[in-house]
Enzyme design. Structure first.
Site, PDB file in Angstrom:
ATOM      1  N   TYR A 169      55.779  24.226   4.111  1.00  0.00           N
ATOM      2  CA  TYR A 169      56.103  24.734   2.776  1.00  0.00           C
ATOM      3  C   TYR A 169      55.582  23.798   1.703  1.00  0.00           C
ATOM      4  O   TYR A 169      55.216  22.641   1.971  1.00  0.00           O
ATOM      5  CB  TYR A 169      57.613  24.930   2.621  1.00  0.00           C
ATOM      6  CG  TYR A 169      58.410  23.645   2.438  1.00  0.00           C
ATOM      7  CD1 TYR A 169      58.836  23.246   1.173  1.00  0.00           C
ATOM      8  CD2 TYR A 169      58.731  22.828   3.518  1.00  0.00           C
ATOM      9  CE1 TYR A 169      59.568  22.076   0.993  1.00  0.00           C
ATOM     10  CE2 TYR A 169      59.461  21.673   3.356  1.00  0.00           C
ATOM     11  CZ  TYR A 169      59.874  21.297   2.089  1.00  0.00           C
ATOM     12  OH  TYR A 169      60.590  20.120   1.919  1.00  0.00           O
ATOM     13  N   LYS A 228      54.648  18.487   5.991  1.00  0.00           N
ATOM     14  CA  LYS A 228      55.745  19.061   5.203  1.00  0.00           C
ATOM     15  C   LYS A 228      56.246  20.334   5.888  1.00  0.00           C
ATOM     16  O   LYS A 228      55.942  21.469   5.475  1.00  0.00           O
ATOM     17  CB  LYS A 228      55.291  19.348   3.767  1.00  0.00           C
ATOM     18  CG  LYS A 228      56.461  19.532   2.789  1.00  0.00           C
ATOM     19  CD  LYS A 228      55.953  19.570   1.367  1.00  0.00           C
ATOM     20  CE  LYS A 228      57.071  19.792   0.361  1.00  0.00           C
ATOM     21  NZ  LYS A 228      58.013  18.669   0.276  1.00  0.00           N
ATOM     22  N   GLU A 275      62.064   6.753   2.660  1.00  0.00           N
ATOM     23  CA  GLU A 275      62.007   7.654   1.502  1.00  0.00           C
ATOM     24  C   GLU A 275      63.352   8.340   1.339  1.00  0.00           C
ATOM     25  O   GLU A 275      64.260   8.140   2.139  1.00  0.00           O
ATOM     26  CB  GLU A 275      60.901   8.694   1.692  1.00  0.00           C
ATOM     27  CG  GLU A 275      61.072   9.569   2.921  1.00  0.00           C
ATOM     28  CD  GLU A 275      59.893  10.498   3.157  1.00  0.00           C
ATOM     29  OE1 GLU A 275      59.146  10.767   2.201  1.00  0.00           O
ATOM     30  OE2 GLU A 275      59.728  10.947   4.304  1.00  0.00           O
ATOM     31  N   LEU A 317      56.494  11.174   3.733  1.00  0.00           N
ATOM     32  CA  LEU A 317      55.630  12.243   3.239  1.00  0.00           C
ATOM     33  C   LEU A 317      54.834  11.710   2.055  1.00  0.00           C
ATOM     34  O   LEU A 317      55.374  11.017   1.190  1.00  0.00           O
ATOM     35  CB  LEU A 317      56.478  13.436   2.793  1.00  0.00           C
ATOM     36  CG  LEU A 317      55.708  14.626   2.242  1.00  0.00           C
ATOM     37  CD1 LEU A 317      54.956  15.342   3.359  1.00  0.00           C
ATOM     38  CD2 LEU A 317      56.656  15.592   1.535  1.00  0.00           C
TER      39      LEU A 317
END
Length: 287
Positions: free
Chosen positions: A33, A149, A182, A207
Site C-alpha cells: 500500500y 510497505k 522507527e 521503511l
C-alpha cells in the site's frame, strides 16, 4: 455527498466498496500500500510514492495492476470525485483473488487495486504541532523485510494500541541490540547537543519513508548537518529535540517518551523550521 472509492476498475460508493473474500490481501496480507498527502489541491511527492509502490510490488513479485500513467489518472479522479483539497489518498494492491493456498496463484491472476481518498482535519494536525505528542518505546517484533510497505501491519496495530493505552500517540520500536528503528507508522529523528539532525539509515531495519527522503532534501536546503546512523534510546531521551515524520503528518514534535520529558517539554525550532520549509521542497502536482 457520499464518498467514492475505486475498486478493480470501477468507481463505487464507499459504503458499498468490497473485494472478494478470497482476495489474498484479506487471506494472507499478500499486498502492499501507499498513503500520500493532498495539500491545497496538490498531491505531494507522488513520484517517490509510486516509485516505492513499484519497488514493493517487485520485491513481492506482484504484477502492477495498470500502467503508471493510468494509475495517476485514477488517483486524480478518485481525489476529484471526493472533492478532497486537504487530506490523503490510500492505495492498496494485492496479488488478487484465488483459491486459498499459501503458494502463489496461477500465472495471469489479476492483481486487485483499491484507491480511496478523504479529507482530514487541519486543526488536529495543528494542535499536535503546537503541543507536541507523547511516545512509548516497544520491542521491535516485526518481520525482517520492513523495507517493503506491506499491508501486514498486525505488530504495528498492537504497538499503536499499547501507545494509546499508555496515553501516548506513537510507539517507537527498539531492536534487540537496543537501537531505535522507527515508529509504528513513522520515521524517528532527533537533534543532538551539537545541533546535528540524526536518523537511522534506511538500508535495513526501517521503511524508507517518502517524507523522510524529502526531509533530507529540506535539511540540505536549510543548511542543517544531518547524520544517518544508529542511535540508542538513551541518546534519543537526551536530545534537544525529537520528532517523527510521515506523509499524513509531515513532522510531529515528540515532547515525552516513556514518561520522560524531552528537553524543555515543548516543540523545538528545528522541527518547526523543517515543517515550514517542507512544501517548498516537496514535489507537488495539481489534482
Amino acid at each position: 455527498m457520499p464518498r467514492i472509492s475505486y475498486v478493480n476498475g470501477q468507481y463505487v460508493t464507499h459504503s458499498e466498496a468490497a473485494v472478494h473474500i478470497e482476495d489474498r490481501g484479506y487471506q494472507f496480507a499478500d499486498g502492499v500500500y501507499e498513503v500520500c498527502e493532498i495539500r491545497h489541491g496538490y498531491i505531494v511527492d507522488i513520484t517517490r510514492h509510486l516509485d516505492r509502490l513499484h519497488r514493493s510490488l517487485s520485491e513481492l513479485r506482484i504484477a502492477a495492476p495498470m500502467s503508471r500513467a493510468a494509475m495517476v489518472h485514477v488517483i486524480r479522479e478518485t481525489v476529484r470525485r471526493n472533492k478532497v483539497k486537504n487530506g490523503l489518498f490510500y492505495m492498496q494492491v494485492t496479488r488478487g483473488v484465488a483459491r486459498r493456498d499459501h503458494v502463489f496463484p496461477a500465472e495471469g491472476t489479476k492483481p486487485s487495486i483499491v484507491i480511496t481518498a478523504k479529507s482530514t482535519d487541519a486543526s488536529v494536525i495543528a494542535k499536535k504541532n503546537a503541543n507536541g505528542i507523547k511516545a512509548v518505546t516497544v520491542s521491535d517484533n516485526r518481520w525482517d523485510r520492513v523495507d517493503i510497505k506491506t499491508v501486514g501491519l498486525l505488530p504495528n496495530v498492537m504497538a499503536r494500541q499499547q501507545a494509546k493505552e499508555a496515553g501516548a500517540q506513537e510507539a517507537i520500536y527498539v531492536d534487540r541490540d537496543g537501537f531505535v528503528t522507527e515508529g509504528a507508522a513513522t520515521n524517528v529523528w532527533f537533534v543532538d547537543a551539537d545541533g546535528t539532525l540524526v536518523t537511522r539509515p534506511a538500508e535495513h531495519g526501517i521503511l524508507k519513508g517518502i517524507t523522510r527522503t524529502t526531509l533530507l532534501d529540506v535539511g540540505a536546503k536549510l543548511g542543517l548537518k544531518v547524520a544517518e546512523r544508529k542511535f540508542t534510546v538513551a541518546e534519543m531521551l537526551a536530545a534537544r529535540e525529537v520528532f517523527i515524520t510521515a506523509a499524513t503528518s509531515i513532522c510531529f514534535p515528540v515532547v515525552s517518551i516513556d514518561g520522560q520529558t524531552i528537553a524543555n517539554g515543548h516543540p523545538g525550532s528545528v522541527s518547526q523550521n523543517i515543517r515550514e520549509a517542507f512544501f517548498d521542497v516537496a514535489e507537488k502536482i495539481a489534482i
